[in-house]
Design a protein around this motif. Sequence first.
Motif, mmCIF file in Angstrom:
data_model
loop_
_atom_site.group_PDB
_atom_site.id
_atom_site.type_symbol
_atom_site.label_atom_id
_atom_site.label_comp_id
_atom_site.label_asym_id
_atom_site.label_seq_id
_atom_site.Cartn_x
_atom_site.Cartn_y
_atom_site.Cartn_z
ATOM 1 N N GLU A 21 0.501 -33.664 49.382
ATOM 2 C CA GLU A 21 1.777 -33.178 48.835
ATOM 3 C C GLU A 21 2.731 -34.292 48.407
ATOM 4 O O GLU A 21 3.194 -34.299 47.255
ATOM 5 C CB GLU A 21 2.455 -32.255 49.840
ATOM 6 C CG GLU A 21 3.761 -31.682 49.314
ATOM 7 C CD GLU A 21 4.568 -31.008 50.390
ATOM 8 O OE1 GLU A 21 5.804 -31.097 50.331
ATOM 9 O OE2 GLU A 21 3.957 -30.406 51.286
ATOM 10 N N PRO A 22 3.077 -35.273 49.285
ATOM 11 C CA PRO A 22 4.004 -36.317 48.831
ATOM 12 C C PRO A 22 3.429 -37.177 47.711
ATOM 13 O O PRO A 22 4.184 -37.660 46.846
ATOM 14 C CB PRO A 22 4.254 -37.140 50.100
ATOM 15 C CG PRO A 22 3.125 -36.818 51.017
ATOM 16 C CD PRO A 22 2.723 -35.421 50.705
ATOM 17 N N LEU A 23 2.116 -37.372 47.704
ATOM 18 C CA LEU A 23 1.492 -38.131 46.613
ATOM 19 C C LEU A 23 1.631 -37.378 45.295
ATOM 20 O O LEU A 23 1.911 -37.975 44.246
ATOM 21 C CB LEU A 23 0.008 -38.369 46.916
ATOM 22 C CG LEU A 23 -0.321 -39.275 48.100
ATOM 23 C CD1 LEU A 23 -1.828 -39.287 48.339
ATOM 24 C CD2 LEU A 23 0.179 -40.693 47.845
ATOM 25 N N LEU A 24 1.441 -36.068 45.352
ATOM 26 C CA LEU A 24 1.561 -35.247 44.158
ATOM 27 C C LEU A 24 2.990 -35.266 43.628
ATOM 28 O O LEU A 24 3.218 -35.321 42.421
ATOM 29 C CB LEU A 24 1.134 -33.822 44.500
ATOM 30 C CG LEU A 24 0.800 -32.875 43.344
ATOM 31 C CD1 LEU A 24 -0.334 -33.421 42.499
ATOM 32 C CD2 LEU A 24 0.428 -31.500 43.888
ATOM 33 N N ALA A 25 3.964 -35.240 44.544
ATOM 34 C CA ALA A 25 5.375 -35.280 44.135
ATOM 35 C C ALA A 25 5.730 -36.612 43.484
ATOM 36 O O ALA A 25 6.559 -36.662 42.573
ATOM 37 C CB ALA A 25 6.268 -35.030 45.342
ATOM 38 N N ARG A 26 5.098 -37.698 43.949
ATOM 39 C CA ARG A 26 5.413 -39.026 43.404
ATOM 40 C C ARG A 26 4.637 -39.346 42.131
ATOM 41 O O ARG A 26 5.187 -39.937 41.198
ATOM 42 C CB ARG A 26 5.110 -40.116 44.442
ATOM 43 C CG ARG A 26 6.116 -40.198 45.568
ATOM 44 C CD ARG A 26 6.028 -41.529 46.302
ATOM 45 N NE ARG A 26 4.725 -41.755 46.907
ATOM 46 C CZ ARG A 26 4.398 -41.378 48.139
ATOM 47 N NH1 ARG A 26 5.280 -40.718 48.880
ATOM 48 N NH2 ARG A 26 3.208 -41.625 48.622
ATOM 49 N N HIS A 27 3.374 -38.958 42.085
ATOM 50 C CA HIS A 27 2.496 -39.421 41.003
ATOM 51 C C HIS A 27 1.985 -38.320 40.092
ATOM 52 O O HIS A 27 1.335 -38.617 39.084
ATOM 53 C CB HIS A 27 1.285 -40.159 41.601
ATOM 54 C CG HIS A 27 1.662 -41.264 42.529
ATOM 55 N ND1 HIS A 27 2.312 -42.410 42.105
ATOM 56 C CD2 HIS A 27 1.490 -41.407 43.877
ATOM 57 C CE1 HIS A 27 2.508 -43.210 43.153
ATOM 58 N NE2 HIS A 27 2.028 -42.618 44.230
ATOM 59 N N GLY A 28 2.231 -37.081 40.428
ATOM 60 C CA GLY A 28 1.711 -35.995 39.611
ATOM 61 C C GLY A 28 0.204 -35.897 39.712
ATOM 62 O O GLY A 28 -0.413 -36.366 40.671
ATOM 63 N N THR A 29 -0.406 -35.298 38.701
ATOM 64 C CA THR A 29 -1.849 -35.055 38.743
ATOM 65 C C THR A 29 -2.676 -36.316 38.527
ATOM 66 O O THR A 29 -3.903 -36.253 38.575
ATOM 67 C CB THR A 29 -2.240 -34.004 37.691
ATOM 68 O OG1 THR A 29 -1.776 -34.441 36.404
ATOM 69 C CG2 THR A 29 -1.616 -32.651 38.017
ATOM 70 N N SER A 30 -2.022 -37.442 38.285
ATOM 71 C CA SER A 30 -2.765 -38.700 38.110
ATOM 72 C C SER A 30 -3.229 -39.291 39.440
ATOM 73 O O SER A 30 -3.938 -40.298 39.453
ATOM 74 C CB SER A 30 -1.903 -39.733 37.372
ATOM 75 O OG SER A 30 -0.772 -40.091 38.162
ATOM 76 N N ILE A 31 -2.851 -38.703 40.561
ATOM 77 C CA ILE A 31 -3.304 -39.212 41.858
ATOM 78 C C ILE A 31 -4.825 -39.221 41.906
ATOM 79 O O ILE A 31 -5.485 -38.366 41.310
ATOM 80 C CB ILE A 31 -2.759 -38.378 43.041
ATOM 81 C CG1 ILE A 31 -3.118 -36.894 42.886
ATOM 82 C CG2 ILE A 31 -1.271 -38.558 43.201
ATOM 83 C CD1 ILE A 31 -2.788 -36.046 44.091
ATOM 84 N N SER A 32 -5.358 -40.186 42.612
ATOM 85 C CA SER A 32 -6.813 -40.276 42.750
ATOM 86 C C SER A 32 -7.243 -39.762 44.113
ATOM 87 O O SER A 32 -6.448 -39.739 45.063
ATOM 88 C CB SER A 32 -7.262 -41.732 42.590
ATOM 89 O OG SER A 32 -6.800 -42.515 43.682
ATOM 90 N N THR A 33 -8.497 -39.369 44.209
ATOM 91 C CA THR A 33 -9.006 -38.917 45.506
ATOM 92 C C THR A 33 -9.055 -40.088 46.494
ATOM 93 O O THR A 33 -8.983 -39.879 47.704
ATOM 94 C CB THR A 33 -10.403 -38.299 45.354
ATOM 95 O OG1 THR A 33 -11.258 -39.187 44.616
ATOM 96 C CG2 THR A 33 -10.315 -36.962 44.636
#
Length: 207
Positions: A21-33
């Motif tokens: 969740e916090p990664l998604l809020a910071r980086h959007g869908t560009s987050i990596s697995t």
Amino acid sequence: MVRATPLPAEERRAAIIQATEPLLARHGTSISTRQIAEAAGVAEGTIFRVFPNKETLICEVIEHITDERHAVQAFAAINPDLDLEQRLCIVAEVLQARLREVMAVFHAVGWGPKHEGAPEDWRRRQEESHRILSRAIVTVIEPDQDQLRLPAAEVANLLRALVFSATHPRLSEGIQTEPKAIVQLLLHGACRPPIEPIDPATSSKDA
């Protein structure tokens, strides 16, 4: 990297969602697995044993943060011995925190309930979830219905509207309104109580 202690399947799923969740809020869908795995303290392959792909994980994060059951549980735990204003302050605080959480993720991913990418069944679930949330707020208010000029359901809707408008960055223009101020506006309005005029006769007797 230090690996986390193995968890039961459902707890592992919940932990990955929470870390994402916090990664998604910071980086959007560009987050990596890989980022998700590091944040969750698991091997990258573990993610794909729990979720078929990253897109499914992102959808589950969105479903998690928009699940109103968390707020309903918080409302049910409110001490009924508190007065109405105190109880509503807790409600407003919970609503405001969850709204900020949802808006941060939706802003980052560019997706929300009205977006064309939002599935129709998701919208229906959200509508039912909102009805459940409203009923939970009404339950908090109803013990003091005799103090109110409006039905508890209307007060609940007004509270939600005030919280939304006072929290949404475009509507609030960056002004941070605390839950207590929102509740006091709802219950007492924006004006100060009128100052009672001094009766000269009474004043002279007291002297």
